[in-house]
Design an enzyme around this catalytic site. Structure first.
Site, mmCIF file in Angstrom:
data_model
loop_
_atom_site.group_PDB
_atom_site.id
_atom_site.type_symbol
_atom_site.label_atom_id
_atom_site.label_comp_id
_atom_site.label_asym_id
_atom_site.label_seq_id
_atom_site.Cartn_x
_atom_site.Cartn_y
_atom_site.Cartn_z
ATOM 1 N N ASP A 108 14.334 -4.766 -36.704
ATOM 2 C CA ASP A 108 15.275 -3.663 -36.820
ATOM 3 C C ASP A 108 15.736 -3.531 -38.218
ATOM 4 O O ASP A 108 16.147 -4.384 -39.335
ATOM 5 C CB ASP A 108 15.881 -2.889 -35.830
ATOM 6 C CG ASP A 108 16.668 -3.804 -35.414
ATOM 7 O OD1 ASP A 108 16.531 -5.634 -35.335
ATOM 8 O OD2 ASP A 108 17.910 -3.016 -34.499
ATOM 9 N N GLU A 179 18.705 -5.224 -32.847
ATOM 10 C CA GLU A 179 20.040 -6.057 -33.461
ATOM 11 C C GLU A 179 20.798 -4.779 -33.525
ATOM 12 O O GLU A 179 21.953 -5.104 -33.864
ATOM 13 C CB GLU A 179 19.590 -6.700 -34.511
ATOM 14 C CG GLU A 179 20.562 -7.354 -34.418
ATOM 15 C CD GLU A 179 21.841 -7.412 -35.914
ATOM 16 O OE1 GLU A 179 23.000 -7.831 -35.496
ATOM 17 O OE2 GLU A 179 21.549 -6.383 -36.615
#
Length: 485
Positions: A108, A179
């Site tokens: 991400d 994250e």
């Protein structure tokens, strides 16, 4: 164990393959960067899911067994419920003679829009010459944080397969898609998998940070923790014409409290705060001497006129292994253009303390509360004072003499021709601490991005050199770690 000559011939073969397949590796990164896997903005959650599926397919193509673990959903502050992206648990090789290395990465990214100041479309990987003609940079969101390093690791594994070489280690992969939004659900998953997925893991490697220099490679062995504080004063809004001069104003109380925290040299004024900071050993001080760090270049990058300290060692010591306190803002005060003659009722000051080994969070909280209460009581104010610590993360520290660091140091020497800087990170890396605490395994941070890669900012990039040499570094590291067993 391989002889030196056969091992260097093997390395040559591997490095030649990686050089010859540069354009394939860059094409892969282009495909990954094109996915807007922004985990922060709810409307892009579908893209994060798509990115996780892409990464899972890529691991399956390596021959890995891939398990996509469902983490359920989470609720946003506005009440909206969103599914959490699955976490990939991958496994390749189960040779009991080989050590098992687990790689953590995330696919991400932080939000990015062209109009935020990007020179190119953030989701189109674009290759442009750098300031130095021999450096070509690959610009795109996620290029260095963290899609580039994740792919470099996968490409290094792929190289052994393509050349039909025996895998030097067993591989495990843990790849997530949250994250940048706080790794929701990951800690619980690690705890659940500790006895199973992690039971045969020997080492954990994270490549989600940067070198200290633009040119010299580094190994990271520690990061500071962070404790965030809210300090709240006040009751209800009043008119400054009617009440100014006859009451205890909450904002004045708050400013006095905030002003009492740090002096003009940057030293924290809270009694006892430095009491449990680990003493600086001679061995550790020596690590700082050889570090490549251009004070002037760093000052220009920061855009400041001068630092609090004048030497490289003092700067790095205060950035990495001493605590710092920063004030972030005041909620409830009028902050828009123009003037509004109100006495704000309730104001909340926000600050944080980056803590270091061996500071204890509960002790730090108590020291902060006692200090602020002491300052406040001297003001004889009838306003209410409330101190809270809504967020905290502990520092992380590894042993640079660990086998993992020895292997990585040798691999860096092989690929880059020089020893790495041993560095710590002034910011907080909760993931390293989380892995170490839960699994009790050796954890290392092995960055391949350069200091000027601009993670989280506009024009994020990884240089072609760092991406390709980083792939070689990971391959050399696999060989080095297998030699130590």
């Amino acid at each position: 164990v391989m002889s030196c000559s056969s091992s260097s011939a093997l390395e040559m073969e591997i490095f030649q393959y990686i050089d010859a397949h540069q354009s394939d590796f860059i094409k892969d990164l282009k495909e990954w960067v094109a996915v807007e896997s922004d985990s922060v903005q709810p409307h892009l959650r579908k893209e994060v899911m798509r990115m996780m599926a892409l990464a899972a397919d890529r691991l399956a193509a390596l021959g890995a067994t891939v398990n996509l673990v469902n983490l359920g959903s989470h609720q946003l502050p506005d009440g909206q419920v969103l599914p959490l992206p699955s976490v990939i648990l991958g496994e390749l090789g189960k040779d009991p003679q080989n050590p098992t290395v687990c790689f953590y990465g995330h696919v991400d990214v932080q939000p990015a829009k062209k109009e935020d100041g990007w020179n190119t479309d953030p989701y189109t990987l674009t290759e442009i010459d750098g300031v130095h003609l021999f450096i070509r940079n690959l610009y795109g969101r996620g290029a260095t944080d963290n899609k580039g390093p994740v792919l470099a690791w996968i490409n290094a594994v792929e190289t052994f397969r393509a050349l039909k070489l025996a895998m030097p280690v067993n591989f495990k992969f843990i790849i997530e898609g949250m994250e940048e939004a706080g790794s929701l659900g990951l800690e619980k998953l690690l705890e659940e998998e500790n006895q199973s997925f992690f039971s045969d893991v020997d080492y954990i490697v994270i490549s989600d940070n940067l070198w200290l220099s633009n040119k010299k490679p580094a190994l990271t062995y520690g990061s500071r923790g962070n404790a965030c504080f809210f300090v709240e004063c006040g009751s209800k809004d009043l008119h400054s014409g009617t009440f100014g001069g006859i009451i205890h104003e909450p904002l004045l109380d708050l400013i006095a409290l905030l002003d009492s925290l740090v002096d003009s040299t940057g030293r924290i004024q809270i009694p006892g705060i430095y009491g449990s900071v680990a003493a600086l050993t001679e061995e550790e001080r020596k690590l700082y001497e050889s570090i490549e760090f251009d004070l002037e270049e760093h000052r220009i990058n920061c855009g400041v006129k001068k630092f609090l300290y004048g030497t490289k060692e003092e700067i790095l010591l205060h950035l990495w292994r001493y605590p710092s306190l920063s004030i972030h803002g005041i909620e409830g005060a009028f902050h828009e253009p123009g003037i509004k003659t109100v006495i704000p009722a309730k104001v909340i000051g926000k600050f944080s303390i980056r803590q270091v080994p061996h500071m204890d969070l509960s002790v730090v909280k108590q020291q902060v509360v006692e200090h602020l209460e002491g300052v406040f009581s001297k003001r004889n104010s009838p306003n209410k004072l409330k101190v809270s610590m809504p967020l905290c993360a502990k520092p992380w520290l590894a042993d640079v003499n660990d086998l993992l660091y020895k292997a990585a140091r040798r691999a860096i020497k092989t690929v880059f021709g020089e020893d790495p800087d041993f560095i710590r990170d002034g910011s907080t890396v909760p993931i390293a601490r989380m892995f170490q605490t839960i699994t009790q395994k050796s954890v290392m941070m092995l960055p391949i991005g350069a200091a000027d890669d601009g993670e989280h900012s506009q024009n994020e990039k990884i240089s072609r050199r760092n991406y390709i040499e980083g792939t070689k570094l990971f391959a050399a590291f696999f060989l080095e770690i297998s030699k130590l067993h």
